[in-house]
Design a protein around this motif. Structure first.
Motif, PDB file in Angstrom:
ATOM      1  N   ILE A   1      -9.222  -1.075   1.981  1.00  0.00           N
ATOM      2  CA  ILE A   1      -7.656  -1.019   1.219  1.00  0.00           C
ATOM      3  C   ILE A   1      -7.030  -2.107   1.889  1.00  0.00           C
ATOM      4  O   ILE A   1      -6.196  -2.786   1.362  1.00  0.00           O
ATOM      5  N   SER A   2      -6.963  -2.063   2.822  1.00  0.00           N
ATOM      6  CA  SER A   2      -6.169  -3.302   3.715  1.00  0.00           C
ATOM      7  C   SER A   2      -6.565  -4.620   3.502  1.00  0.00           C
ATOM      8  O   SER A   2      -5.852  -5.419   3.230  1.00  0.00           O
TER       9      SER A   2
ATOM     10  N   ILE B   1       0.858  -1.138   0.049  1.00  0.00           N
ATOM     11  CA  ILE B   1      -0.013  -0.057  -0.019  1.00  0.00           C
ATOM     12  C   ILE B   1       1.016   1.251   0.066  1.00  0.00           C
ATOM     13  O   ILE B   1       1.608   1.663   0.980  1.00  0.00           O
ATOM     14  N   PHE B   2       1.014   1.828  -1.320  1.00  0.00           N
ATOM     15  CA  PHE B   2       2.172   2.603  -1.321  1.00  0.00           C
ATOM     16  C   PHE B   2       1.400   4.228  -1.469  1.00  0.00           C
ATOM     17  O   PHE B   2       0.731   4.256  -2.153  1.00  0.00           O
ATOM     18  N   ALA B   3       1.961   4.938  -0.416  1.00  0.00           N
ATOM     19  CA  ALA B   3       1.154   6.283  -0.176  1.00  0.00           C
ATOM     20  C   ALA B   3       2.116   7.365  -0.929  1.00  0.00           C
ATOM     21  O   ALA B   3       3.273   7.370  -0.874  1.00  0.00           O
TER      22      ALA B   3
ATOM     23  N   THR C   1      -1.921  -4.502  -5.291  1.00  0.00           N
ATOM     24  CA  THR C   1      -1.208  -3.348  -4.979  1.00  0.00           C
ATOM     25  C   THR C   1      -2.074  -2.239  -4.848  1.00  0.00           C
ATOM     26  O   THR C   1      -2.929  -1.955  -5.945  1.00  0.00           O
ATOM     27  N   VAL C   2      -1.908  -1.292  -3.952  1.00  0.00           N
ATOM     28  CA  VAL C   2      -2.687   0.068  -3.959  1.00  0.00           C
ATOM     29  C   VAL C   2      -1.398   1.182  -4.091  1.00  0.00           C
ATOM     30  O   VAL C   2      -0.613   1.248  -3.055  1.00  0.00           O
ATOM     31  N   LEU C   3      -1.716   1.953  -4.972  1.00  0.00           N
ATOM     32  CA  LEU C   3      -1.067   3.377  -4.875  1.00  0.00           C
ATOM     33  C   LEU C   3      -1.973   4.403  -4.466  1.00  0.00           C
ATOM     34  O   LEU C   3      -3.154   4.617  -5.198  1.00  0.00           O
ATOM     35  N   ILE C   4      -1.991   5.162  -3.274  1.00  0.00           N
ATOM     36  CA  ILE C   4      -2.876   6.073  -2.944  1.00  0.00           C
ATOM     37  C   ILE C   4      -2.120   7.403  -2.565  1.00  0.00           C
ATOM     38  O   ILE C   4      -1.342   7.650  -1.939  1.00  0.00           O
TER      39      ILE C   4
ATOM     40  N   GLU D   1      -1.122   6.538   7.853  1.00  0.00           N
ATOM     41  CA  GLU D   1      -0.257   5.807   8.557  1.00  0.00           C
ATOM     42  C   GLU D   1      -0.627   4.351   9.163  1.00  0.00           C
ATOM     43  O   GLU D   1       0.137   3.608   9.595  1.00  0.00           O
ATOM     44  N   LYS D   2      -2.000   4.328   9.225  1.00  0.00           N
ATOM     45  CA  LYS D   2      -2.656   3.037   9.912  1.00  0.00           C
ATOM     46  C   LYS D   2      -2.390   1.992   8.876  1.00  0.00           C
ATOM     47  O   LYS D   2      -2.558   0.654   9.300  1.00  0.00           O
ATOM     48  N   ILE D   3      -2.391   2.183   7.629  1.00  0.00           N
ATOM     49  CA  ILE D   3      -2.321   1.093   6.533  1.00  0.00           C
ATOM     50  C   ILE D   3      -0.979   0.902   5.566  1.00  0.00           C
ATOM     51  O   ILE D   3      -0.819  -0.019   5.094  1.00  0.00           O
ATOM     52  N   CYS D   4      -0.493   1.954   5.455  1.00  0.00           N
ATOM     53  CA  CYS D   4       0.742   2.061   4.220  1.00  0.00           C
ATOM     54  C   CYS D   4       1.668   1.325   4.588  1.00  0.00           C
ATOM     55  O   CYS D   4       2.296   1.312   5.972  1.00  0.00           O
ATOM     56  N   THR D   5       2.303   0.637   3.698  1.00  0.00           N
ATOM     57  CA  THR D   5       3.665   0.072   3.918  1.00  0.00           C
ATOM     58  C   THR D   5       4.852   0.585   3.443  1.00  0.00           C
ATOM     59  O   THR D   5       5.933   0.463   3.785  1.00  0.00           O
ATOM     60  N   ASP D   6       4.707   1.637   2.336  1.00  0.00           N
ATOM     61  CA  ASP D   6       5.578   2.385   1.876  1.00  0.00           C
ATOM     62  C   ASP D   6       5.115   3.849   1.577  1.00  0.00           C
ATOM     63  O   ASP D   6       3.845   4.165   1.554  1.00  0.00           O
ATOM     64  N   VAL D   7       5.945   4.678   1.610  1.00  0.00           N
ATOM     65  CA  VAL D   7       5.492   6.319   1.297  1.00  0.00           C
ATOM     66  C   VAL D   7       6.679   6.881   0.554  1.00  0.00           C
ATOM     67  O   VAL D   7       7.711   6.768   0.820  1.00  0.00           O
ATOM     68  N   ALA D   8       6.124   7.762  -0.609  1.00  0.00           N
ATOM     69  CA  ALA D   8       6.993   8.580  -1.104  1.00  0.00           C
ATOM     70  C   ALA D   8       6.524  10.077  -0.989  1.00  0.00           C
ATOM     71  O   ALA D   8       5.366  10.371  -1.046  1.00  0.00           O
TER      72      ALA D   8
END
Ligand SMILES: Nc1ncnc2c1ncn2[C@@H]1O[C@H](COP(=O)(O)OP(=O)(O)OP(=O)(O)O)[C@@H](O)[C@H]1O
Ligand SMILES: [Mg+2]
Length: 243
Positions: free
Chosen positions: A182-183, A39-41, A192-195, A204-211
């Motif tokens: 989403i989870s 889950i990529f934020a 995969t989710v890009l959000i 913050e509660k769900i994402c595994t990665d962030v840019a």
């Protein structure tokens, strides 16, 4: 061999991706790897370029320079790859005088969905709109419409779901509903989710990665281990101090 390994670990890769509108640089040399199953934020201030990047990935804008790859099952073909991607953009694009069911049925035909009726009824149930199946969309609340747009986005069971601010303006319960959806969506590891969102506490509660994007540039990329150490808000604010 290298190509194959890259295909397995990342679902999206961008290399030197840039976009200029009327001589103004909006995206500047974006190199990103989006891991499969994440889950990529995508976060950043207003105007940072998040929506522009999403629109490029969806083929709605052409990059000015640079490249990107999307490694889904049908990635051998530019047309077929659309079958693997679901998306929600700012404008819902629903037909207000058609019912919830009819809005989904239009897209079911475009995607040539088997068992159209069954699939649509299942999705209306999933998003809690069975009761509104035959109601025209213009009478639905904003939250109901967003859930219908989500149902449309996943109608064809996509491998990659791209969401641009899906919960803006929604009540707390509906935001929680989206978060849980989403989870669950990525639970089996093959989706995969890009959000993109400004709701840092939700992400913050769900994402595994962030840019973090700032002024069209990548100002930081973090994974779940970094996120265990520091809050998303701190990472976001710190990336701004370097401006
Ligand atoms: N079609 C377009 N033509 C000209 N400029 C554009 C176009 N689309 C976006 N821009 C500009 O590109 C910049 C980045 O916009 P974008 O919508 O990608 O930002 P964003 O990060 O999604 O912002 P927000 O958080 O407000 O949604 C902005 O300055 C915007 O005005
Ligand atoms: Mg945007």
């Amino acid at each position: 061999m290298l190509e194959k390994q890259r295909c397995l670990s990342n679902i999206i890769e961008t290399r030197g991706l840039s976009k200029t509108f009327n001589g103004r640089i909006v995206l500047d040399n974006i190199d990103l790897n989006i891991p499969r199953g994440s889950i990529f934020a995508l976060i950043g201030p207003n105007g940072a370029g998040k929506t522009t990047l999403i629109r490029i990935l969806l083929g709605l804008y052409k990059p000015t320079t640079g490249t990107f790859s999307i490694y889904t099952h049908n990635n051998d073909d530019n047309y077929n790859i659309r079958k693997d991607i679901g998306f929600m953009l700012h404008s819902p694009g629903l037909y207000p005088v058609l019912s919830s069911y009819e809005n989904l049925a239009l897209y079911a035909r475009i995607y040539k969905i088997d068992n159209e009726r069954e699939r649509i009824e299942h999705l209306l149930e999933l998003v809690g709109l069975t009761e509104y199946r035959d109601e025209k969309v213009h009478i639905l609340s904003k939250g109901m419409r967003q859930k219908l747009v989500l149902a449309r986005a996943i109608l064809h069971d996509p491998e990659l779901l791209i969401l641009d601010e899906p919960t803006v303006g929604l009540e707390v319960e509906t935001k929680i509903w989206f978060r849980e959806f989403i989870s669950n969506f990525v639970m089996n590891g093959d989706k995969t989710v890009l959000i993109s969102s400004h709701e840092l506490s939700e992400l913050e509660k769900i994402c595994t990665d962030v840019a973090i994007l700032r002024k069209g540039k990548v100002a930081g990329v973090y994974n779940k281990f970094d996120l265990n150490e520091t809050s998303l808000e701190d990472l976001y604010l710190k990336s701004g101090e370097r401006d």
